[in-house]
Design a protein around this motif. Structure first.
Motif, PDB file in Angstrom:
ATOM      1  N   MET A   1      40.200  64.007  29.560  1.00 38.46           N
ATOM      2  CA  MET A   1      39.367  63.134  30.698  1.00 38.46           C
ATOM      3  C   MET A   1      40.640  62.251  31.656  1.00 38.46           C
ATOM      4  O   MET A   1      41.665  61.861  30.969  1.00 38.46           O
ATOM      5  N   SER A   2      40.302  62.252  32.952  1.00 40.32           N
ATOM      6  CA  SER A   2      41.361  61.260  33.414  1.00 40.32           C
ATOM      7  C   SER A   2      40.920  59.999  33.470  1.00 40.32           C
ATOM      8  O   SER A   2      39.638  59.347  33.079  1.00 40.32           O
ATOM      9  N   THR A   3      41.817  59.085  33.848  1.00 44.49           N
ATOM     10  CA  THR A   3      41.658  57.750  33.845  1.00 44.49           C
ATOM     11  C   THR A   3      41.468  57.117  35.243  1.00 44.49           C
ATOM     12  O   THR A   3      42.151  57.754  36.198  1.00 44.49           O
ATOM     13  N   VAL A   4      40.243  56.123  35.425  1.00 44.04           N
ATOM     14  CA  VAL A   4      40.150  55.725  36.745  1.00 44.04           C
ATOM     15  C   VAL A   4      40.267  54.382  36.709  1.00 44.04           C
ATOM     16  O   VAL A   4      40.065  53.419  35.704  1.00 44.04           O
ATOM     17  N   GLU A   5      41.234  53.938  37.549  1.00 45.29           N
ATOM     18  CA  GLU A   5      41.547  52.465  37.862  1.00 45.29           C
ATOM     19  C   GLU A   5      40.515  51.808  39.032  1.00 45.29           C
ATOM     20  O   GLU A   5      40.712  52.526  39.903  1.00 45.29           O
ATOM     21  N   LEU A   6      40.008  50.678  38.657  1.00 41.49           N
ATOM     22  CA  LEU A   6      39.082  50.439  39.516  1.00 41.49           C
ATOM     23  C   LEU A   6      39.814  48.591  39.987  1.00 41.49           C
ATOM     24  O   LEU A   6      39.762  47.841  39.125  1.00 41.49           O
ATOM     25  N   THR A   7      40.088  48.519  41.288  1.00 43.38           N
ATOM     26  CA  THR A   7      40.918  47.357  41.725  1.00 43.38           C
ATOM     27  C   THR A   7      40.298  46.689  42.762  1.00 43.38           C
ATOM     28  O   THR A   7      40.072  47.314  43.942  1.00 43.38           O
ATOM     29  N   ARG A   8      39.481  45.517  42.623  1.00 43.40           N
ATOM     30  CA  ARG A   8      38.886  44.795  43.751  1.00 43.40           C
ATOM     31  C   ARG A   8      39.608  43.580  43.982  1.00 43.40           C
ATOM     32  O   ARG A   8      40.195  42.861  43.374  1.00 43.40           O
ATOM     33  N   PHE A   9      39.851  43.595  45.428  1.00 42.45           N
ATOM     34  CA  PHE A   9      40.901  42.517  45.958  1.00 42.45           C
ATOM     35  C   PHE A   9      40.369  42.194  47.235  1.00 42.45           C
ATOM     36  O   PHE A   9      39.603  42.668  47.850  1.00 42.45           O
TER      37      PHE A   9
END
Length: 92
Positions: free
Chosen positions: A1-9
């Motif tokens: 499985m791949s990793t997903v980075e969620l960054t809100r700015f």
């Protein structure tokens, strides 16, 4: 499985942010093992959501340790006014 980075700015200068984006992605492709791709979503106000996919958690961790080590990445990060949230998950 791949990793997903969620960054809100927050970034008030959308033009500067969008102008810096292609060089940031190019630097990630050249320098970050396991970088699969990224999508930038404009939210209401001056908020943005960056969705970045990595081959795995180890690749994401290695990327974070490098920080803004290349000019394109540094310019993109400089266009960000403040971090709202950051989290990771697994793509299923």
């Amino acid at each position: 499985m791949s990793t997903v980075e969620l960054t809100r700015f927050r970034a008030a200068d959308a033009d500067a942010l969008l102008a810096a984006r292609p060089a940031m992605v190019a630097d990630f492709l050249a320098d970050r093992a396991g970088f699969i791709g990224a999508r930038l979503v404009r939210l209401p106000g001056d908020e943005w959501l960056d969705i970045v996919e990595w081959r795995g958690e180890e690749d994401f961790a290695a990327s974070r340790s490098k920080g803004a080590n290349l000019p394109g990445i540094k310019t993109f990060f400089a266009a960000i006014d403040s971090l709202v949230s950051s989290e990771t998950g697994e793509l299923s």
